[in-house]
Design an enzyme around this catalytic site. Structure first.
Site, short mmCIF file in Angstrom:
data_model
loop_
_atom_site.label_atom_id
_atom_site.label_comp_id
_atom_site.label_asym_id
_atom_site.label_seq_id
_atom_site.Cartn_x
_atom_site.Cartn_y
_atom_site.Cartn_z
N SER A 1 -21.35 32.47 107.48
CA SER A 1 -20.92 34.08 107.09
C SER A 1 -22.37 34.67 108.44
CB SER A 1 -20.98 34.48 106.26
OG SER A 1 -19.51 35.81 107.43
N HIS B 1 -11.99 32.05 104.71
CA HIS B 1 -13.37 32.48 105.04
C HIS B 1 -14.30 31.37 103.52
CE1 HIS B 1 -16.78 34.62 107.14
NE2 HIS B 1 -17.09 35.06 105.95
N ASP C 1 -8.91 32.18 109.04
CA ASP C 1 -10.56 33.16 108.25
C ASP C 1 -9.90 34.56 109.29
OD1 ASP C 1 -12.85 34.55 107.95
OD2 ASP C 1 -13.96 32.61 108.86
#
Length: 654
Positions: A204, A341, A310
């Site tokens: 991320s 995610h 995602d």
């Protein structure tokens, strides 16, 4: 195609000589292991003590003064490295994770944070990287981004300070920057224990920093492993002018910043807010945070990992980054899962650790273990079932133009190779989402225009990024557009819309590396969380029609005038199987994924000016074959079976 030229004969010979020479300095057991490592297949072994590893902290001078206190900012780098190589005069490579989450939010499925002893040395380093790789002859470095945890400066959300926080540490590891033993002291320290060869990893925001640092072309950064990373921060907050989230980067900075930064960084917060107007206009702030434009500067190899569902860091990010890297011949590898995610450690753990181990051995130690000759891509086709592609997108993938056409019923059209005339009309309904549209694909409804193939007679694979060009006439001065690709037919998928985004966390633990009393290598296992569905939305894209001419400035629309805009859809790799239908939906606001416009427009879509350009494996011939002699009707989709509509997207890319 991956570039192989970096790994030439000299590298294999050099590493073999090093292995032979260094064996002379090891204990008999370690010498035997080192000698074994010099043989094919090459693999680093856990021959070093994790319990007695060196744990230290340094503060690296970034050369910036982000908080305006008149002193250059120092960023904290916590280090765990094997003690034995330094004592024997040997140097080790570095695996590095630069993150804003080490104190505020935690890392991984169990939200681990850094912990420290009374001397300020790290006790627990989140995740398994140090536990697993330090005994194998790597150092692990966890960097606190500027303005977070123990670092100076301010959080600027992907901007210059964020990137230089990590780049400065790479520079220090390679002897080009200055570091200190304390945050405010004057005693300097050099990284004499490393050869400077650095690999960055993270998920991320951490992955985003790896992308950004690689885009500087910094020497010494040999590889990056970005997991669910952002490639352009504009595309995190907007989709071609359409707002994706409430709030902006100023709020995100406020979430992760330290107490010291909160007291001194109001000016930076204001700059972030002023530079990211909710109009969706592209500003200089976004240019600074666009790493795709600098892909030509990347020297590191890239092992990219992303979940194809995602909805936080959407797959457009990996698609445009991958394409730019490919255009510049960057060596690369990719894993694509069915999850949202989620870290691969939590959906394919054993294979992930093994592959990552071999990747770092190859990229940082120079071991000729063959990973560069293996298939470029691993794709999760069904939950827990993976296929490979020698290159990605696969050879024979061709951009194929499909055209919508009127059907036998108003609002339910067809999709094929031949252009058609006509008009379909829909009215924006902000209460409806992509899942609502897909559930009503075979029915005429006022909030969408849908176009379907007949049931396919052969499988049809889409691999890469799609675009949909729409020509629409709005009834009001503002309008948003959504374009969605749907696989219409029953399937079992990972439940990506669940809170855990496709996994279930179990109580039992498995261990990956060595442990200490303060840092366990044992983590909770997971399994796939699946759902039975009647359709799968596998790619989507959005836009504000007022930005049809330029992202730089949106304009009011003239009601009754036709506008043409091309929507860039999320990258994917999906097979629509025989018996299913491929569908395109064009609609307005996608609830919970984009914000609605200021008006509620009705849009008339010109079919002759609307087309989808899809990356089909086999191109137009494959589509013609899959739709040849296709007759009959597939079952109408029902409401979602187990998969809920996507939840409201979180504000944090973590």
């Amino acid at each position: 195609m991956p570039m192989r030229t970096r790994f030439t004969i000299w590298r294999t010979l050099a590493t073999g000589v090093v292995a032979i020479l260094t064996a002379a300095f090891l204990t008999p057991a370690a010498a035997q292991a080192a000698t074994q490592q010099s043989r094919s297949p090459r693999e680093s072994r856990p021959v070093y003590s994790y319990a007695h590893a060196v744990r230290e902290a340094v503060w690296v001078d970034t050369g910036l003064d982000g908080d305006g206190d008149g002193k250059t900012d120092r960023v904290a780098a916590d280090i765990v490295r094997p003690a034995e190589p330094a004592r024997q005069g040997r140097k080790v490579p570095v695996i590095m994770d630069a993150s804003p989450y080490y104190s505020c939010c935690g890392r991984g499925n169990e939200s681990q944070v850094k912990t420290y002893d009374g001397y300020g040395h790290v006790v627990q380093m989140p995740l398994f990287y140090d536990n697993y790789f330090v005994p194998r002859g790597y150092a692990f470095v966890g960097v606190d981004l500027a303005g977070t945890n123990r670092s100076d400066g301010c959080v600027d959300v992907g901007g210059r300070s964020d990137i230089l926080s990590a780049k400065s540490v790479v520079d220090w590891l390679n002897g080009r920057a200055r570091a200190y033993t304390t945050r405010t002291g004057t005693k300097t320290v050099r990284a004499t224990w490393t050869d400077g060869r650095t690999g960055m990893i993270g998920k991320s925001w951490d992955a985003t920093i790896a992308n950004g640092v690689a885009a500087t072309g910094v020497k010494g950064l040999k590889t990056i492993v970005p997991i669910s990373g952002i490639s352009s921060w504009y595309d995190y907050y907007f989709a071609q002018g359409a707002p994706l989230y409430e709030g902006g980067p100023d709020e995100l900075a406020g979430y992760v910043q330290s107490d010291e930064a909160r007291a001194h960084c109001a000016a930076v917060q204001k700059k972030l807010a002023d530079g990211s107007p909710r109009s969706g206009d592209w500003t200089g702030l976004w240019t600074e945070r666009d790493y795709v434009k600098d892909a030509g500067r990347v020297r590191a190899s890239v092992f990219l990992v992303h979940g194809m569902q995602d909805l936080n860091v959407r797959t457009k990010h990996f698609g445009q980054w991958w394409d730019a890297l490919a255009a510049h011949g960057v060596e690369r590898k990719i894993w694509l899962s069915q999850t949202g995610h989620v870290d691969p450690f939590d959906y394919r753990r054993g294979a992930w650790v093994d592959t990552l181990h071999r990747w770092f051995d190859h990229e940082l130690l120079g071991y000729d273990n063959g990973i560069d000759r293996e298939p470029m891509a691993d794709v999760e086709r069904h939950p827990g079932q993976w296929v490979t592609s020698r290159v990605w997108p696969p050879a024979g993938t061709r951009t194929t133009t499909l055209h919508p056409a009127p059907g036998s019923r108003a609002g339910v059209g067809t999709l094929g190779l031949h252009a058609a005339s006509g008009t379909e009309t829909f009215t924006d309904d902000p209460k409806r989402s992509e899942t609502d549209w897909a559930a009503r694909l075979t029915t005429s409804t006022p909030e969408k225009a849908g176009f379907l193939t007949a049931p396919l007679t052969h499988d049809l694979r889409l691999s890469g990024s799609s675009t949909v060009t729409v020509t629409a006439t709005p009834s009001t001065a503002s309008a948003h557009l959504s374009a969605v690709l749907v696989d219409l037919g029953p399937d079992t998928i990972r439940d990506y819309a669940d809170a855990a985004e496709g996994i279930t966390t179990l109580d039992n633990r498995t261990c990956w590396g060595a442990s200490t009393a303060g840092d366990s290598s044992c983590f909770k296992e997971t399994r796939a969380k699946t759902a039975q569905v009647d359709y799968t939305v596998f790619s989507r894209g959005w836009a504000d029609l007022g930005h049809y001419a330029s992202l730089g400035k949106g304009v009011p629309l003239t009601p009754g005038r036709a506008y043409t805009m091309t929507l860039r859809l999320a990258a994917t790799d999906h097979v629509v199987p025989e018996g299913h239908r491929l569908a395109l939906i064009v609609a307005g606001t996608d609830k919970d994924l984009i914000d609605p416009p200021s008006t509620t427009p009705t849009l008339a879509v010109s079919l002759s000016g609307t087309a989808a350009r899809l990356p089909l494996v086999g191109g137009a011939a494959a589509f013609a074959r899959a739709t040849a002699d296709a007759t009959g009707a597939a079952p109408s989709p029902k409401a979602l079976h187990g998969v809920r509509a996507p939840r409201t997207a979180e504000h944090i890319p973590g």
